[in-house]
Design a protein around this motif. Structure first.
Motif, PDB file in Angstrom:
ATOM      1  N   ARG A 469       0.826  -1.206   0.000  1.00  9.97           N
ATOM      2  CA  ARG A 469       0.000   0.000   0.000  1.00  9.97           C
ATOM      3  C   ARG A 469       0.861   1.258   0.000  1.00  9.97           C
ATOM      4  NH1 ARG A 469      -2.903  -2.522   4.225  1.00  9.97           N
ATOM      5  NH2 ARG A 469      -2.507  -0.789   5.657  1.00  9.97           N
ATOM      6  N   ILE A 470       2.088   1.138   0.490  1.00 12.89           N
ATOM      7  CA  ILE A 470       2.956   2.311   0.604  1.00 12.89           C
ATOM      8  C   ILE A 470       3.877   2.430  -0.600  1.00 12.89           C
ATOM      9  CG2 ILE A 470       4.727   3.428   2.016  1.00 12.89           C
ATOM     10  CD1 ILE A 470       3.479   1.942   4.438  1.00 12.89           C
ATOM     11  N   VAL A 471       4.700   1.416  -0.850  1.00 15.40           N
ATOM     12  CA  VAL A 471       5.761   1.565  -1.851  1.00 15.40           C
ATOM     13  C   VAL A 471       5.316   1.183  -3.260  1.00 15.40           C
ATOM     14  CG1 VAL A 471       7.550   1.174  -0.121  1.00 15.40           C
ATOM     15  CG2 VAL A 471       6.723  -0.750  -1.485  1.00 15.40           C
ATOM     16  N   ILE A 472       4.173   0.547  -3.392  1.00 19.07           N
ATOM     17  CA  ILE A 472       3.675   0.165  -4.712  1.00 19.07           C
ATOM     18  C   ILE A 472       2.510   1.045  -5.155  1.00 19.07           C
ATOM     19  CG2 ILE A 472       2.661  -1.697  -6.107  1.00 19.07           C
ATOM     20  CD1 ILE A 472       5.595  -2.157  -5.300  1.00 19.07           C
ATOM     21  N   SER A 473       1.585   1.316  -4.223  1.00 17.63           N
ATOM     22  CA  SER A 473       0.324   1.950  -4.608  1.00 17.63           C
ATOM     23  C   SER A 473       0.258   3.448  -4.358  1.00 17.63           C
ATOM     24  CB  SER A 473      -0.845   1.274  -3.860  1.00 17.63           C
ATOM     25  OG  SER A 473      -0.870  -0.114  -4.127  1.00 17.63           O
ATOM     26  N   ASP A 474       1.138   3.997  -3.551  1.00 19.82           N
ATOM     27  CA  ASP A 474       1.034   5.410  -3.202  1.00 19.82           C
ATOM     28  C   ASP A 474       2.071   6.230  -3.980  1.00 19.82           C
ATOM     29  OD1 ASP A 474      -0.241   7.318  -0.979  1.00 19.82           O
ATOM     30  OD2 ASP A 474       1.875   7.853  -1.228  1.00 19.82           O
ATOM     31  N   ALA A 475       1.592   7.157  -4.813  1.00 21.57           N
ATOM     32  CA  ALA A 475       2.481   7.924  -5.688  1.00 21.57           C
ATOM     33  C   ALA A 475       3.445   8.804  -4.895  1.00 21.57           C
ATOM     34  CB  ALA A 475       1.645   8.785  -6.641  1.00 21.57           C
ATOM     35  N   GLN A 476       2.956   9.450  -3.850  1.00 28.47           N
ATOM     36  CA  GLN A 476       3.833  10.327  -3.070  1.00 28.47           C
ATOM     37  C   GLN A 476       4.923   9.534  -2.353  1.00 28.47           C
ATOM     38  OE1 GLN A 476       1.320  12.666  -0.483  1.00 28.47           O
ATOM     39  NE2 GLN A 476       0.871  14.163  -2.098  1.00 28.47           N
TER      40      GLN A 476
END
Length: 614
Positions: A469-476
């Protein structure tokens, strides 16, 4: 005439030294129970300890127990030992049985304060006595020879040479160039679990034998899976806080990491260097050492911080049972996402299925209000990570795990929360024995297209989906990941610098690894998750060296990053004229570099664009 007097005085002086440093005698002491090889029964009259001092190379001492057995002398008063001698038992195994035998001196009859005098590094010769000079200035009343593990001591003859005197600690003996950690336990008890502390005297000899730390404390086993190896990991605990070697922390608790499945013995130390270069707020202290337990050589270990709440370790507020409301209840908490959490006392399953062990407050002092608070706060962080997770430490921790190719990064993750701070921080990094291409489940790591945690890495609970959810899915978050990587690359993280670090560690451990693999002859065996047998220490290290050369480029490619060396000095921008500042990912930061956090930026002025490193 004068010349004759001079020769006489010189000869007299030599005779006096030889007489004073002659072969010593005393009362024979040591292990009382021997083995009668004709009946294979326990004995006190056959093959006894006295036979190691009878001057007869055809007799020998053989103990009933296979390990931690010894024979020696009570000299009656302290003596400085200047030479030792030994001869192996005359049988087919005799010459090998003396390898790693250790000579010690002590001023306590129970040898609790013993220090090493010499370790035998080569095979003996049947029918003759081998001698070695002893480089130790201290005086000892009691001296002994401790047989290697599983050897029943089996020694034909032992000799000690020296002269009477208290001596001093100005020069002590180290097994190799590495510091020597020597632990002696009360009544010779051996650590047997990770709960029971056994009373001990802990001595650390360093600085080429010119520094000694010797203090009372305790020892027990530590670790989870690593405890299943024959080479056991230990936790030592001084009765009072000590500053060990050049460690930043002054603390009671320290660890001795066994590195059994890591035949390079350097993977953890190398990963700690990655952590420092990646800018983690705290990287555990680690130093390679040689370890003795009750006079028996145990191998090359890593003396390391006990990861705990401490001013120079996890630097957060240490809570008391009275901290149950208001600001005091908010921290500090130190905890671990832990695949082995269900084996602990103080732990919980998070709402999203992650097992969490609470490390501090510990299981003996934590109260319900504190347990309930951190469980609820962790659950809140999982669902609202953009608000409650410190992205900076999480991503730096992630990059260390991926750069090292560590399959265990999310099997165990340390985290902490400070008092009156809304954020949960990640770190320190820990446990890299399977990293750097040492896991048959993921080898070869650099052939995989995706991150190691998504390509066979071990994850506790549902950590894989949390990280996604953090390093794959979140652009920022992905953009910030590239910025942190660029910062590290601009600050010197490169293939060349990391290979140089590997080279330095290999050279530092050259002597110690030879002894370690005599004690643990596993170089041609598959142990733990070894993917292949490389056949030699140098080949094992070359595997790491080759991996790290390839891995930096792999990370550049995976992050879609191109390294362009840069500095403000070579930027063709007029800073007294208007310009705009952007992150590497293109986010607008304002019209000035002044006040911007450290990192890499894009500066645009007119039709000119340059990268700038702060």
């Amino acid at each position: 005439m004068k010349r004759g007097i001079l020769i006489y005085l010189l000869l007299s002086s030599v005779s006096w030294v030889m007489a004073e440093d002659g072969k010593l005698t005393g009362t024979v002491i040591g292990t009382t129970e021997s083995v009668d090889y004709t009946t294979f029964q326990k004995s006190t009259t056959v093959n006894t300890r006295e036979m190691a001092f009878d001057g007869d190379l055809s007799t020998y001492f053989a103990s009933w127990d296979r390990s931690y057995t010894w024979t020696g002398l009570d000299l009656g008063s302290p003596h400085v030992i200047t030479k030792v001698g030994w001869s192996p038992r005359n049988d087919v195994h005799g010459e090998d049985r003396v390898v790693l035998g250790v000579f010690e001196g002590s001023n306590r009859e129970d040898f609790m304060d013993a220090l090493p005098l010499f370790i035998i590094k080569e095979r003996g010769t049947i029918g003759m006595i081998s001698h070695a000079a002893v480089d130790c200035s201290a005086g000892f009343r009691y001296v002994r020879y401790v047989g290697p593990s599983d050897a029943r001591c089996n020694i034909a003859e032992i000799e000690f040479y020296g002269h009477e005197g208290e001596g001093d600690n100005s020069q002590l003996y180290q097994l190799t160039n590495l510091p020597t950690v020597s632990v002696h336990t009360l009544d010779g008890r051996i650590p047997y679990d990770k709960v029971t502390d056994i009373e001990a005297q802990i001595s650390i000899i360093s600085d080429d034998g010119q520094s000694l730390l010797s203090e009372p404390g305790g020892i027990r086993e530590r670790g989870n899976y690593s405890r299943s190896f024959p080479k056991k990991p230990y936790r030592i605990k001084f009765n009072k806080k000590q500053r060990v070697l050049d460690a930043p922390a002054k603390a009671k608790k320290w660890t001795l990491i066994n590195n059994y499945g890591d035949k390079t013995l350097i993977r953890n130390l190398l990963a700690f260097e990655l952590s420092r270069r990646m800018g983690m707020p705290y990287t555990p202290y680690g130093h390679a050492v040689d370890v003795l337990l009750n006079g028996e050589y145990k191998g090359c270990y890593q003396l390391c911080d006990q990861v705990e709440v401490n001013k120079n370790r996890v630097d957060i507020t240490e809570m008391t049972p009275q901290d149950i409301s208001g600001s005091a209840l908010t921290g500090g908490y130190f905890f671990e996402i832990d695949a082995y959490a269900d084996q602990e006392t103080s732990w919980f399953w998070s709402a999203q299925g992650n097992p969490v062990t609470i490390k501090s407050p510990d299981e003996d002092s934590i109260v319900y209000e504190q347990y309930n608070y951190i469980r609820g706060y962790f659950n809140k962080m999982e669902t609202q990570w953009r608000t409650y997770l410190d992205l900076n430490t999480f991503l730096r921790h992630f990059l260390v795990g991926e750069l090292s190719g560590n399959t265990d990064t999310y099997w165990s993750v340390f985290m902490y929360k400070e008092r009156d701070d809304d954020l949960i921080y990640t770190g320190p990094v820990w446990d890299f024995d399977l990293a750097f291409n040492n896991d048959n489940r993921t080898y070869p790591v650099n052939s995989k297209r995706d991150y190691i945690y998504r390509s066979g890495g071990s994850c506790a609970g549902n950590m894989r989906s949390f990280v996604d959810r953090i390093v794959i899915s979140d652009a920022q978050a992905k953009a910030r990941l590239v910025e942190i990587w660029d910062e590290a690359r601009q600050n010197g993280l490169s293939q060349e610098s990391l290979v140089e670090c590997v080279d330095q560690l290999e050279a530092e451990l050259a002597q110690s690894q030879e002894l370690n693999f005599k004690r643990w002859p596993i170089m041609m065996d598959y142990v733990h998750q070894n993917p292949t047998i490389w056949g030699s220490y140098s080949a094992e290290v070359e595997n790491v060296r080759r991996f790290i050369k390839e891995r930096v480029q792999w990370m550049d490619n995976r992050l879609n990053y191109t390294f362009i060396p840069s500095s403000i000095a070579d930027v063709d921008i007029h800073f007294d004229e208007p310009y705009q500042v952007f992150t590497i990912s293109g986010s607008y930061c304002g019209k000035s570099l002044s006040g911007q956090p450290r990192g890499a930026y894009i500066v645009r002025q007119g039709n000119k664009t340059r990268k700038v490193i702060l």
